[in-house]
Scaffold this active site. Structure first.
Site, PDB file in Angstrom:
ATOM      1  N   PRO A  22     -10.264  -4.697   9.086  1.00 41.93           N
ATOM      2  CG  PRO A  22     -12.254  -5.172   7.959  1.00 41.93           C
ATOM      3  CD  PRO A  22     -11.688  -4.345   9.071  1.00 41.93           C
ATOM      4  CB  CYS A 106     -14.150  -4.179  -0.542  1.00 45.09           C
ATOM      5  SG  CYS A 106     -12.676  -4.511  -1.546  1.00 45.09           S
ATOM      6  CG  ASP A 207      -7.361   9.813   6.103  1.00 45.92           C
ATOM      7  OD1 ASP A 207      -7.039   8.785   5.457  1.00 45.92           O
ATOM      8  OD2 ASP A 207      -7.786  10.839   5.566  1.00 45.92           O
ATOM      9  NE  ARG A 230      -5.222   3.530   3.806  1.00 43.95           N
ATOM     10  CZ  ARG A 230      -5.370   4.651   3.108  1.00 43.95           C
ATOM     11  NH1 ARG A 230      -4.577   4.891   2.073  1.00 43.95           N
ATOM     12  NH2 ARG A 230      -6.289   5.546   3.437  1.00 43.95           N
TER      13      ARG A 230
END
Length: 320
Positions: A22, A106, A207, A230
């Site tokens: 998410p 978060c 990562d 990401r």
């Protein structure tokens, strides 16, 4: 390595051990659909405020739009009040989701200051109460995404053990603390310790950007699955690369990916929203393509999404 492990979460059978994380502002329905198409075993919505769901927020409803192509749909909710979180789990808006995930990781200051997200790592008792309240509210698997700790304290094993005891079906561990945000190197050894301490599935996060880093993460942590955030932005075909899935080259063309991403969004949103939303995605799609800053800037200020697509088509045609 095995890339198609079967995992059971209650009555759910998860057939791929690589998941889409998410990501606020990024895991819109168009991007999730693409990632599922290329092999993501579970796709997660952007995090959704449990409190906002109580007020029937239209913006929240937009975050909950899904596509049938998403194999296993997970909604991520956040909050710090057990009763509010419980009511969110019972909201009919979540009926279409297969998994309810609770955000306890978060690191954003605006979330932390409300005692939500990774702030919950400072109070394992409250975190356990939230999980219990959610588990009591639904028959769906309730899962948790967490970090290693708040500040520089590594509380991962102790905290995760409490979450397991409270009834969570799976835990995802991002191998950084809240204070690290996204800096520094992910701590795979700490994720490994969590995996060794628990009996429920543990997912490693952080990562992973290619097949090599995926392999290293699985081998080092012994995790049941890997969640990619990401590293997938602008690169939804990464899931296919990891899983060894073969696709026709036209499906892998970046212009076609962007076009399909936009096409899905056009079913649900107006062109103004799509144009603004896609700017950040397009910046990632254009990474490592040789696009210069002047071209990128033209795209960022263009207000007509069709003109954006036309310029992108021309750009990628010239790359052939």
């Amino acid at each position: 390595m095995s890339y198609n492990n079967f995992m059971k979460l209650k009555n759910l059978e998860v057939k791929s051990n690589v998941f889409l994380a998410p990501m606020a502002g990024y895991t819109d329905v168009g991007f999730r659909r693409l990632c599922a198409k290329f092999g993501a075993g579970i796709t997660y919505t952007e995090m959704v405020s449990a409190k906002a769901m109580l007020f029937d927020s239209e913006k929240t409803k937009d975050l909950l739009i899904t596509e049938d192509e998403e194999k296993i749909k997970a909604v991520q909710i956040f909050g710090h009040e057990p009763l509010v979180m419980q009511k969110a789990c019972q909201n009919p808006l979540l009926d279409k989701f297969d998994i309810i995930d609770i955000n306890m990781g978060c690191p954003a200051p605006k979330i932390v200051k409300n005692h939500e997200g990774s702030f919950l790592l400072t109070n394992k008792t409250l975190a356990g109460d939230i999980v219990r309240a959610c588990v009591d509210a639904t028959d769906k698997p309730v899962t948790v995404k967490m970090r290693l700790g708040f500040n520089n304290d590594n509380v991962a094993v102790d905290f995760a053990s409490e979450i397991e005891k409270a009834g969570a079906s799976m835990i995802t561990v991002h191998g950084r603390t809240q204070s690290q945000m996204y800096s520094g190197k992910v701590d795979l050894e700490s994720i490994k310790k969590v995996k060794q301490a628990l009996t429920i599935p543990v997912v490693a996060n952080g990562d992973v950007v290619d097949l090599s880093s995926f392999n290293q993460t699985l081998e080092t942590t012994g995790a049941d699955a890997v969640m990619i955030g990401r590293g997938s932005l602008g690169n939804p075909t990464l899931f296919a690369e990891i899983l060894g899935k073969k696709f026709n080259k036209r499906y892998l063309n970046k212009y076609n990916l962007i076009s399909e991403h936009i096409s899905t969004l056009q079913k649900y949103f107006n062109n103004r929203f799509i144009n603004l939303n896609m700017r950040k995605h397009i910046a990632f799609y254009l990474k490592n393509t040789g696009a210069d800053s002047e071209f990128k800037q033209r795209l960022m200020v263009e207000e007509d999404i069709d003109k954006v697509l036309a310029q992108l088509k021309d750009f990628f045609e010239k790359l052939k």
